[in-house]
Design an enzyme around this catalytic site. Structure first.
Site, PDB file in Angstrom:
ATOM      1  N   PHE A   1      -4.498  -1.273  -1.400  1.00  0.00           N
ATOM      2  CA  PHE A   1      -5.484  -0.400  -1.377  1.00  0.00           C
ATOM      3  C   PHE A   1      -5.562   0.596  -0.410  1.00  0.00           C
ATOM      4  O   PHE A   1      -5.716   0.173   0.769  1.00  0.00           O
ATOM      5  CB  PHE A   1      -6.808  -1.445  -1.175  1.00  0.00           C
TER       6      PHE A   1
ATOM      7  N   ASP B   1      -5.740   3.054   2.100  1.00  0.00           N
ATOM      8  CA  ASP B   1      -6.565   3.646   2.845  1.00  0.00           C
ATOM      9  C   ASP B   1      -6.185   4.360   4.074  1.00  0.00           C
ATOM     10  O   ASP B   1      -5.009   4.767   4.020  1.00  0.00           O
ATOM     11  CB  ASP B   1      -7.364   2.371   3.265  1.00  0.00           C
TER      12      ASP B   1
ATOM     13  N   ASP C   1      -1.943  -6.968   1.895  1.00  0.00           N
ATOM     14  CA  ASP C   1      -3.104  -5.890   2.355  1.00  0.00           C
ATOM     15  C   ASP C   1      -4.177  -6.655   3.106  1.00  0.00           C
ATOM     16  O   ASP C   1      -4.401  -6.033   4.237  1.00  0.00           O
ATOM     17  CB  ASP C   1      -3.771  -5.255   0.979  1.00  0.00           C
TER      18      ASP C   1
END
Length: 324
Positions: A223, A225, A299
């Site tokens: 993800f 970020d 992650d």
């Protein structure tokens, strides 16, 4: 959706001027992981249930857990403008609100949410960064659930038929705020951070069972970020140009959709894919009696390192965005 995110990341990396993946760094990290870390990596239990509302005692409780996760991930972006605000304040604040009022996340209430309602959900005593935009996204979620899924995020998940990729597609189709894409050097590229993290959260919170059983969960990417890139830099897996490093160190904002910001996100995705492949090829997981972790488990591991070490780590890049 996972494949298009991977393809986007590889394309950006092939053109990148500001961010590079360092293969030697990946090899060092793989060699340095302990057997305990390797065993933890491959378990759905690596999801941090303490940070979230999780109740699997009944179908109704499971549905409420999914409703909670959708709201959290609708608001899961851009904490840095408030130096005291972190993801924990979001997840734990909404957890407390739900425990105090089980109807607080009903779609009919989300559909009319205002800025003050978002602040009340988190229990935050001052205005939140992008507070009115967060309220708009909550209204979008509430209205979309009422219009298409009888008000229930559980129905949204069930409509995906056990496919993680179908669930990402449904989110992007019905909730525009989850359509995380941009244009890089004239080509459309896709990241879908919050859409993918919702699927990963459902999988992790429900331990891959019930509504959390996805036959293609391995297709999700990490993800993209702001926290994980810092961890990968400290680990020696990512290398930034001197110019980009200077901007981040000085706290200069990177514009959303700019080359530098997109290259950071793309390199993070590809680096974690490379890390997973290196782990698989090393045989270390098998030797430790563990499965090779899927990408989202890597992650979670990297993000937890970043959270634990954030005071000691160099600063993350700052971009004013709704996507992460």
């Amino acid at each position: 959706m996972g494949s298009v995110v991977r393809e986007s990341a590889r394309y950006v990396c092939s053109q990148s001027r500001h961010v590079k993946i360092v293969g030697e760094g990946i090899s060092r990290v793989v060699a340095g992981l302990t057997e305990e870390e390797l065993r933890k990596l491959s378990s759905p239990a690596s999801f941090d249930a303490d940070l979230h509302f999780v109740d699997t005692s009944s179908k109704a409780a499971e549905a409420l857990t999914v409703q909670y996760l959708l709201v959290v991930d609708a608001l899961n972006f851009c904490f840095w403008p408030d130096p005291e605000l972190e993801y924990a304040q979001l997840s734990l604040g909404i957890k407390r609100a739900l425990q105090q009022d089980p109807g607080v996340l009903h779609a009919s209430r989300l559909a009319v949410a205002q800025g003050a309602d978002v602040r009340a959900l988190l229990g935050w005593k001052r205005d939140l960064p992008q507070q009115e935009e967060r309220a708009r996204l909550l209204r979008e979620v509430g209205q979309g659930l009422l219009r298409h899924f009888d008000g229930a995020a559980a129905n949204l998940v069930a409509a995906a038929g056990g496919s993680a990729m179908s669930l990402v597609e449904l989110l992007a189709a019905h909730f525009p705020g989850f359509r995380d894409h941009a244009i890089y050097k004239g080509r459309q590229v896709f990241f879908y951070k919050r859409a993918q993290i919702f699927v990963g959260d459902v999988y992790g919170a429900l331990q891959g069972e019930g509504l959390g059983a996805f036959h293609d969960i391995h297709e999700l990417t990490m993800f993209a970020d702001y926290r994980v890139p810092v961890v990968l830099r400290v680990m020696g897996i990512l290398r930034f140009s001197a110019e980009l490093d200077s901007k981040i160190g000085a706290g200069q904002e990177l514009p959303p959709g700019g080359e530098e910001e997109l290259e950071i996100r793309a390199a993070t995705i590809s680096a974690v894919e490379d890390l997973k492949e290196a782990l698989s090829n090393s045989g270390r997981c098998q030797a430790a009696g563990a499965a090779v972790p899927i990408t989202i488990q890597l992650d979670w591991f990297l993000w937890e390192v970043g959270e634990r070490e954030r005071e000691a780590h160099p600063p993350a890049h700052h971009t004013l965005t709704i996507y992460y």
